[in-house]
Scaffold this motif. Structure first.
Motif, PDB file in Angstrom:
ATOM      1  N   GLY A   1       0.820  -1.199   0.000  1.00  9.21           N
ATOM      2  CA  GLY A   1       0.000   0.000   0.000  1.00  9.21           C
ATOM      3  C   GLY A   1       0.855   1.251   0.000  1.00  9.21           C
ATOM      4  N   ILE A   2       0.181   2.389   0.145  1.00  9.33           N
ATOM      5  CA  ILE A   2       0.842   3.697   0.161  1.00  9.33           C
ATOM      6  C   ILE A   2       0.787   4.258   1.567  1.00  9.33           C
ATOM      7  CG2 ILE A   2       0.816   6.050  -0.763  1.00  9.33           C
ATOM      8  CD1 ILE A   2      -0.752   4.886  -3.179  1.00  9.33           C
ATOM      9  N   ASP A   3       1.938   4.556   2.128  1.00 11.10           N
ATOM     10  CA  ASP A   3       2.014   5.244   3.421  1.00 11.10           C
ATOM     11  C   ASP A   3       2.111   6.743   3.155  1.00 11.10           C
ATOM     12  OD1 ASP A   3       1.993   2.824   4.776  1.00 11.10           O
ATOM     13  OD2 ASP A   3       4.184   2.689   4.820  1.00 11.10           O
ATOM     14  N   ALA A   4       1.257   7.508   3.834  1.00  9.71           N
ATOM     15  CA  ALA A   4       1.219   8.961   3.646  1.00  9.71           C
ATOM     16  C   ALA A   4       1.307   9.636   5.004  1.00  9.71           C
ATOM     17  CB  ALA A   4      -0.066   9.377   2.929  1.00  9.71           C
ATOM     18  N   ALA A   5       2.276  10.519   5.166  1.00  4.73           N
ATOM     19  CA  ALA A   5       2.496  11.207   6.440  1.00  4.73           C
ATOM     20  C   ALA A   5       2.493  12.709   6.213  1.00  4.73           C
ATOM     21  CB  ALA A   5       3.822  10.782   7.065  1.00  4.73           C
ATOM     22  N   LEU A   6       1.847  13.434   7.120  1.00  6.60           N
ATOM     23  CA  LEU A   6       1.852  14.901   7.112  1.00  6.60           C
ATOM     24  C   LEU A   6       2.724  15.370   8.258  1.00  6.60           C
ATOM     25  CD1 LEU A   6       0.813  17.662   6.113  1.00  6.60           C
ATOM     26  CD2 LEU A   6      -1.130  17.374   7.679  1.00  6.60           C
ATOM     27  N   LEU A   7       3.823  16.015   7.914  1.00  6.11           N
ATOM     28  CA  LEU A   7       4.793  16.469   8.902  1.00  6.11           C
ATOM     29  C   LEU A   7       4.756  17.987   8.970  1.00  6.11           C
ATOM     30  CD1 LEU A   7       6.614  14.333  10.280  1.00  6.11           C
ATOM     31  CD2 LEU A   7       8.529  15.203   8.940  1.00  6.11           C
ATOM     32  N   ARG A   8       4.733  18.520  10.179  1.00  2.00           N
ATOM     33  CA  ARG A   8       4.945  19.953  10.382  1.00  2.00           C
ATOM     34  C   ARG A   8       6.399  20.133  10.795  1.00  2.00           C
ATOM     35  NH1 ARG A   8       2.052  24.913  12.850  1.00  2.00           N
ATOM     36  NH2 ARG A   8       3.788  26.057  13.776  1.00  2.00           N
ATOM     37  N   ILE A   9       7.102  20.977  10.061  1.00  2.00           N
ATOM     38  CA  ILE A   9       8.522  21.199  10.315  1.00  2.00           C
ATOM     39  C   ILE A   9       8.717  22.672  10.638  1.00  2.00           C
ATOM     40  CG2 ILE A   9      10.846  21.053   9.376  1.00  2.00           C
ATOM     41  CD1 ILE A   9       9.798  18.851   7.498  1.00  2.00           C
ATOM     42  N   ASP A  10       9.243  22.940  11.828  1.00  4.41           N
ATOM     43  CA  ASP A  10       9.520  24.295  12.288  1.00  4.41           C
ATOM     44  C   ASP A  10      11.021  24.514  12.279  1.00  4.41           C
ATOM     45  OD1 ASP A  10       6.829  25.458  13.765  1.00  4.41           O
ATOM     46  OD2 ASP A  10       6.945  23.284  13.801  1.00  4.41           O
ATOM     47  N   GLY A  11      11.424  25.661  11.794  1.00  6.63           N
ATOM     48  CA  GLY A  11      12.841  25.987  11.759  1.00  6.63           C
ATOM     49  C   GLY A  11      13.324  26.076  10.331  1.00  6.63           C
ATOM     50  N   ALA A  12      14.279  26.932  10.103  1.00  7.09           N
ATOM     51  CA  ALA A  12      14.764  27.192   8.752  1.00  7.09           C
ATOM     52  C   ALA A  12      16.075  26.490   8.460  1.00  7.09           C
ATOM     53  CB  ALA A  12      14.927  28.695   8.551  1.00  7.09           C
ATOM     54  N   GLY A  13      16.514  25.568   9.277  1.00  5.54           N
ATOM     55  CA  GLY A  13      17.754  24.836   9.059  1.00  5.54           C
ATOM     56  C   GLY A  13      17.875  23.717  10.050  1.00  5.54           C
ATOM     57  N   VAL A  14      18.927  22.910   9.902  1.00  4.77           N
ATOM     58  CA  VAL A  14      19.051  21.730  10.749  1.00  4.77           C
ATOM     59  C   VAL A  14      19.339  22.085  12.206  1.00  4.77           C
ATOM     60  CG1 VAL A  14      19.747  20.263   8.845  1.00  4.77           C
ATOM     61  CG2 VAL A  14      21.498  21.484  10.123  1.00  4.77           C
ATOM     62  N   ARG A  15      19.929  23.251  12.457  1.00  2.00           N
ATOM     63  CA  ARG A  15      20.305  23.573  13.833  1.00  2.00           C
ATOM     64  C   ARG A  15      19.081  23.740  14.728  1.00  2.00           C
ATOM     65  NH1 ARG A  15      24.913  25.369  16.126  1.00  2.00           N
ATOM     66  NH2 ARG A  15      25.876  25.788  14.098  1.00  2.00           N
ATOM     67  N   ASP A  16      18.024  24.341  14.203  1.00  2.00           N
ATOM     68  CA  ASP A  16      16.849  24.595  15.046  1.00  2.00           C
ATOM     69  C   ASP A  16      15.632  23.790  14.580  1.00  2.00           C
ATOM     70  OD1 ASP A  16      16.518  25.938  12.672  1.00  2.00           O
ATOM     71  OD2 ASP A  16      15.714  27.777  13.560  1.00  2.00           O
ATOM     72  N   LEU A  17      15.885  22.651  13.939  1.00  2.00           N
ATOM     73  CA  LEU A  17      14.805  21.827  13.418  1.00  2.00           C
ATOM     74  C   LEU A  17      13.932  21.280  14.542  1.00  2.00           C
ATOM     75  CD1 LEU A  17      13.529  20.204  11.022  1.00  2.00           C
ATOM     76  CD2 LEU A  17      15.096  18.362  11.635  1.00  2.00           C
ATOM     77  N   ARG A  18      12.626  21.468  14.398  1.00  2.00           N
ATOM     78  CA  ARG A  18      11.634  20.836  15.268  1.00  2.00           C
ATOM     79  C   ARG A  18      10.547  20.267  14.375  1.00  2.00           C
ATOM     80  NH1 ARG A  18      12.587  25.714  16.870  1.00  2.00           N
ATOM     81  NH2 ARG A  18      10.530  26.499  16.263  1.00  2.00           N
ATOM     82  N   TRP A  19       9.974  19.144  14.779  1.00  2.00           N
ATOM     83  CA  TRP A  19       9.019  18.490  13.897  1.00  2.00           C
ATOM     84  C   TRP A  19       7.915  17.851  14.717  1.00  2.00           C
ATOM     85  CZ3 TRP A  19       8.050  13.240  14.402  1.00  2.00           C
ATOM     86  CH2 TRP A  19       8.956  12.529  15.204  1.00  2.00           C
ATOM     87  N   SER A  20       6.790  17.641  14.054  1.00  2.00           N
ATOM     88  CA  SER A  20       5.698  16.884  14.666  1.00  2.00           C
ATOM     89  C   SER A  20       4.923  16.190  13.550  1.00  2.00           C
ATOM     90  CB  SER A  20       4.771  17.792  15.480  1.00  2.00           C
ATOM     91  OG  SER A  20       4.182  18.781  14.658  1.00  2.00           O
TER      92      SER A  20
END
Length: 413
Positions: free
Chosen positions: A34-53
């Motif tokens: 099947g197809i796995d589909a994920a919706l990610l919210r990504i906060d931050g403009a680079g890897v140093r301050d990356l936050r995700w949910s």
């Protein structure tokens, strides 16, 4: 650590530095379930301050006729059938994307990009000085037109063009999403094939190690289909394997495959560990349609083969401080396989706990690869190289994927 990718040329899509993005990741793996589909919210403009949910996740099973079409194309596709499948997969990926967003109450216009891995139909690693080649289907122009969302696809080709394996690509997202400061850890995906990422403690000096260990569920799934006359597509919770006994001589023969002596970086696929191998084993064992106990013995043997090949890879190729083993993919739902993996690791002196479930990764384990390709699409928009040359063997870091803009006046909803 931020990565300097040099001066960026003007590109026809939103550039880097956006503080908050919603990104959809799509994955259709070698199990073709099947197809796995994920919706990610990504906060931050680079890897140093990356936050995700993870805001939403769905796994959409393929209807039997769709799955049959994909499997037929994998084994004996023609230019016509592959071309038609390429277009239809684009439609199916769009359906999955829109259904996910509808369930989450998110408008397509609120999504920055869709990261679509596509369906692998052939993957040939580099060998004997000859570069590799890889092909994933799922027309990104159709996906962009139907959803009205920009698409990043074809993630593997840039790494392959740089002399790499084109796989595994999940180590960079794994490092961003799952590393912890307290200890190293293994993130293991048991899909059609099995691959692992060893993550050093966050902030430490160690390098990520990642590679394909060999078969995951693909051989078990095909044996279950043969045993059931096609009514089953997998060994549900390992019931068949639990009722059978391992053929030691068959297991030994399987483990002699030269692939397992190949040091990382390495990758593999159905081209090497495919259904034909199961059919040869069934013929060797003289299995007929009504030989239930014989099929259970084969399922037990193939389950042990998967578990032992993974455990051997952990014990042989990882640098130490395993910490824990986090299992994702379809294999996480097979308690017999997980139990055999735990035992095989202990037999090799690796006492790391084997963990499954959402508490292990901080998200649904089934969402791990879709979330990874969402993050890879984000990295593309940020102009960040997202392959790890030490894992793929590429000559250097590369920005992965090809960008397909949504039509301004297209047929999106």
């Amino acid at each position: 650590m931020p990565v300097d990718v040099g001066a960026a040329s003007p590109l026809p899509y939103p550039g880097p530095g956006v503080a908050v993005r919603r990104v959809v990741g799509l994955m259709s793996g070698t199990s073709v379930d099947g197809i796995d589909a994920a919706l990610l919210r990504i906060d931050g403009a680079g890897v140093r301050d990356l936050r995700w949910s993870l805001e939403a996740f769905e796994s959409v099973p393929y209807a039997p006729e769709r799955r049959a079409r994909i499997l037929a194309a994998l084994s004996s596709g023609t230019p016509e059938t592959l071309t038609r499948l390429h277009a239809d997969l684009g439609e199916w990926f769009a359906e999955a994307t829109l259904h996910l967003l509808g369930s989450a109450g998110v408008e397509p216009g609120a999504v920055s990009v869709v990261g679509s891995h596509g369906q692998t139909v052939w993957h040939r690693p580099p060998v004997d000085g000859r570069r590799g080649a890889t092909l994933q289907l799922g027309d990104p122009a159709t996906l962009a037109a139907r959803t009205g969302i920009d698409v990043v696809s074809d993630f593997r080709s840039a790494d392959v063009a740089a002399g790499g394996q084109g796989a595994p690509l999940v180590p960079w997202p794994d490092r961003m999403l799952f590393s912890v400061p307290e200890h190293g850890r293994v993130v293991l995906n048991v899909g059609g094939m099995a691959n692992l990422t060893w993550l050093p403690p966050r902030g430490g000096e160690g390098r990520v190690v990642a590679f394909d260990t060999g078969p995951g569920n693909v051989l078990i799934d095909h044996a279950a289909a043969l045993a059931s006359g096609g009514t089953a597509t997998f060994d549900d919770r390992g019931h068949g394997a639990a009722a059978g006994r391992v053929h030691p001589e068959v297991l030994d023969d399987l483990l002699r495959d030269p692939f397992f002596d190949r040091p990382p970086p390495r990758s593999t696929g159905r081209e090497h560990f495919g259904p034909e191998r199961v059919e040869r084993l069934a013929e060797r064992l003289g299995l007929g349609a009504d030989d239930g106990s014989g099929w259970n013995d084969l399922l037990a043997t193939l389950t042990e083969f998967t578990a032992v090949s993974i455990a051997d890879a952990v014990a042989r190729w990882l640098p130490g401080d395993v910490g824990d083993v986090l299992v994702a993919g379809g294999g996480a739902h097979n308690p017999v396989l997980v139990a055999r993996l735990t035992a095989a690791l202990a037999e090799r002196g690796v006492g790391a706990p084997v963990r499954t479930g959402s508490d292990a990764l901080g998200l649904d384990p089934d969402a791990r690869e879709a979330a990874a390709f969402a993050l890879l699409a984000w990295a593309h928009l940020e102009r960040l190289p997202a392959n790890l040359p030490e894992a793929t063997g590429a000559r250097g870091p590369r920005v992965l994927g090809s960008f397909t803009p949504a039509p301004v006046d297209g047929d999106a909803p």
